[in-house]
Design a protein around this motif. Structure first.
Motif, mmCIF file in Angstrom:
data_model
loop_
_atom_site.group_PDB
_atom_site.id
_atom_site.type_symbol
_atom_site.label_atom_id
_atom_site.label_comp_id
_atom_site.label_asym_id
_atom_site.label_seq_id
_atom_site.Cartn_x
_atom_site.Cartn_y
_atom_site.Cartn_z
ATOM 1 N N ARG A 1 60.331 100.111 71.165
ATOM 2 C CA ARG A 1 58.652 99.344 70.457
ATOM 3 C C ARG A 1 59.149 100.682 69.158
ATOM 4 O O ARG A 1 58.664 99.928 67.758
ATOM 5 C CB ARG A 1 57.943 101.370 70.697
ATOM 6 N N HIS A 2 60.571 101.072 69.199
ATOM 7 C CA HIS A 2 60.988 101.610 67.755
ATOM 8 C C HIS A 2 61.728 100.601 66.749
ATOM 9 O O HIS A 2 61.663 100.101 65.528
ATOM 10 C CB HIS A 2 61.950 103.226 67.620
ATOM 11 N N LEU A 3 62.218 99.709 67.714
ATOM 12 C CA LEU A 3 63.188 98.423 67.351
ATOM 13 C C LEU A 3 61.924 97.780 66.622
ATOM 14 O O LEU A 3 62.296 95.933 65.728
ATOM 15 C CB LEU A 3 64.102 97.569 68.460
ATOM 16 N N ALA A 4 60.933 97.336 67.628
ATOM 17 C CA ALA A 4 59.722 96.161 66.948
ATOM 18 C C ALA A 4 59.313 96.917 65.987
ATOM 19 O O ALA A 4 58.724 96.328 64.561
ATOM 20 C CB ALA A 4 58.649 95.969 68.420
ATOM 21 N N SER A 5 59.111 98.312 66.341
ATOM 22 C CA SER A 5 58.253 98.315 64.278
ATOM 23 C C SER A 5 59.335 98.457 62.855
ATOM 24 O O SER A 5 58.958 97.929 62.542
ATOM 25 C CB SER A 5 58.230 100.244 64.616
ATOM 26 N N ALA A 6 60.624 98.670 63.222
ATOM 27 C CA ALA A 6 61.827 98.720 62.919
ATOM 28 C C ALA A 6 61.203 96.822 61.897
ATOM 29 O O ALA A 6 61.427 96.441 60.851
ATOM 30 C CB ALA A 6 62.996 98.696 62.796
ATOM 31 N N SER B 1 51.593 90.233 69.072
ATOM 32 C CA SER B 1 52.191 91.225 70.302
ATOM 33 C C SER B 1 51.801 92.608 71.410
ATOM 34 O O SER B 1 50.594 92.742 70.948
ATOM 35 C CB SER B 1 53.752 92.240 70.420
ATOM 36 N N GLN B 2 52.016 92.760 72.849
ATOM 37 C CA GLN B 2 51.501 93.918 73.315
ATOM 38 C C GLN B 2 52.096 95.245 73.380
ATOM 39 O O GLN B 2 52.762 94.913 74.336
ATOM 40 C CB GLN B 2 50.718 93.587 74.286
ATOM 41 N N LEU B 3 51.487 96.364 73.166
ATOM 42 C CA LEU B 3 52.521 97.340 73.195
ATOM 43 C C LEU B 3 51.535 97.763 75.219
ATOM 44 O O LEU B 3 50.917 97.553 75.578
ATOM 45 C CB LEU B 3 50.849 98.684 73.116
ATOM 46 N N VAL B 4 53.054 97.974 75.928
ATOM 47 C CA VAL B 4 53.305 98.271 77.139
ATOM 48 C C VAL B 4 54.299 99.472 77.313
ATOM 49 O O VAL B 4 55.724 99.265 76.767
ATOM 50 C CB VAL B 4 53.587 96.852 78.271
ATOM 51 N N GLU C 1 56.130 101.901 76.518
ATOM 52 C CA GLU C 1 57.749 102.165 75.468
ATOM 53 C C GLU C 1 57.877 100.746 74.948
ATOM 54 O O GLU C 1 58.517 101.399 74.191
ATOM 55 C CB GLU C 1 58.747 102.950 75.533
ATOM 56 N N GLY C 2 57.183 99.526 75.225
ATOM 57 C CA GLY C 2 57.615 98.767 75.093
ATOM 58 C C GLY C 2 56.710 97.932 74.187
ATOM 59 O O GLY C 2 55.589 98.066 74.433
ATOM 60 N N VAL C 3 57.170 96.921 73.355
ATOM 61 C CA VAL C 3 56.137 95.778 72.867
ATOM 62 C C VAL C 3 56.943 94.586 73.834
ATOM 63 O O VAL C 3 58.222 93.869 73.468
ATOM 64 C CB VAL C 3 56.403 96.001 71.361
ATOM 65 N N VAL C 4 55.539 93.775 74.400
ATOM 66 C CA VAL C 4 56.102 92.557 74.727
ATOM 67 C C VAL C 4 55.140 91.297 73.806
ATOM 68 O O VAL C 4 54.517 91.488 73.293
ATOM 69 C CB VAL C 4 55.627 92.256 75.986
ATOM 70 N N VAL C 5 56.162 90.296 74.140
ATOM 71 C CA VAL C 5 56.218 89.242 72.305
ATOM 72 C C VAL C 5 56.956 88.257 72.653
ATOM 73 O O VAL C 5 57.442 88.102 73.561
ATOM 74 C CB VAL C 5 56.565 90.235 71.217
ATOM 75 N N GLU C 6 56.077 87.323 72.560
ATOM 76 C CA GLU C 6 56.729 85.321 73.153
ATOM 77 C C GLU C 6 57.281 85.140 71.633
ATOM 78 O O GLU C 6 56.945 84.811 70.620
ATOM 79 C CB GLU C 6 55.882 84.824 73.270
ATOM 80 N N LEU C 7 58.990 85.146 71.861
ATOM 81 C CA LEU C 7 59.386 84.241 70.648
ATOM 82 C C LEU C 7 59.943 82.977 70.684
ATOM 83 O O LEU C 7 59.790 82.577 71.927
ATOM 84 C CB LEU C 7 61.093 85.538 70.176
ATOM 85 N N PRO C 8 59.545 82.711 69.878
ATOM 86 C CA PRO C 8 60.144 81.431 69.931
ATOM 87 C C PRO C 8 61.664 81.272 69.994
ATOM 88 O O PRO C 8 62.695 82.497 69.723
ATOM 89 C CB PRO C 8 60.771 80.756 68.149
ATOM 90 N N ALA C 9 61.988 80.774 70.421
ATOM 91 C CA ALA C 9 63.986 80.775 71.197
ATOM 92 C C ALA C 9 64.447 80.609 70.138
ATOM 93 O O ALA C 9 66.298 81.471 70.152
ATOM 94 C CB ALA C 9 64.023 79.528 71.987
ATOM 95 N N ALA C 10 64.383 80.353 69.118
ATOM 96 C CA ALA C 10 65.700 80.425 67.443
ATOM 97 C C ALA C 10 65.374 82.034 67.708
ATOM 98 O O ALA C 10 66.905 82.168 66.942
ATOM 99 C CB ALA C 10 65.066 79.046 66.560
ATOM 100 N N GLN C 11 64.240 81.942 66.824
ATOM 101 C CA GLN C 11 64.135 84.072 67.041
ATOM 102 C C GLN C 11 65.146 84.739 67.906
ATOM 103 O O GLN C 11 66.279 85.380 68.028
ATOM 104 C CB GLN C 11 62.781 84.527 67.200
ATOM 105 N N PHE C 12 64.689 84.642 68.899
ATOM 106 C CA PHE C 12 65.856 85.043 70.344
ATOM 107 C C PHE C 12 67.407 84.696 69.682
ATOM 108 O O PHE C 12 67.661 85.766 70.083
ATOM 109 C CB PHE C 12 65.227 84.250 71.973
#
Length: 110
Positions: free
Chosen positions: A37-42, A83-86, A88-99
């Motif tokens: 979550r802290h990295l997703a927030s950043a 995204s969805q909070l789960v 202590e994490g945030v679940v997200v579908e990232l485009p392959a390029a961003q991954f």
């Protein structure tokens, strides 16, 4: 100042790599990940930030840092859009390029 001839070959190699990337992006358009979550927030904060003015003359390191900061902001956009909070994490579908950009930044930092 002329550059060594191998740079023409390097540019051709980059074109081939980009074509392979286009094929891979079609094969794996998104990757479902959980980000702390802290990295997703950043990342989301990087998307919300406004940069002032155009980039001036840069060193290679500065240009790479600016590009990677932009990659982080785009990742933050994906998080902000869906995204969805789960736990202590945030679940997200990232485009392959961003991954791939995030993994590349990690590899280059090692």
């Amino acid at each position: 100042m002329s550059e060594p001839g191998e740079y023409d070959r390097y540019r051709q190699d980059v074109e081939v790599l980009a074509e392979i990337g286009a094929v891979l992006a079609l094969a794996v358009p998104t990757v479902r990940v959980t980000i702390p979550r802290h990295l997703a927030s950043a990342a989301a904060a990087a998307w919300d930030r406004d940069e002032e003015g155009p980039a001036g003359a840069e060193t290679c390191e500065q240009a790479r840092s600016r590009r990677q900061a932009g990659d982080l902001a785009l990742l933050g956009l994906a998080i902000s859009k869906g995204s969805q909070l789960v736990g202590e994490g945030v679940v997200v579908e990232l485009p392959a390029a961003q991954f791939a950009a995030a993994v590349t930044a990690w590899v280059e930092s090692q």
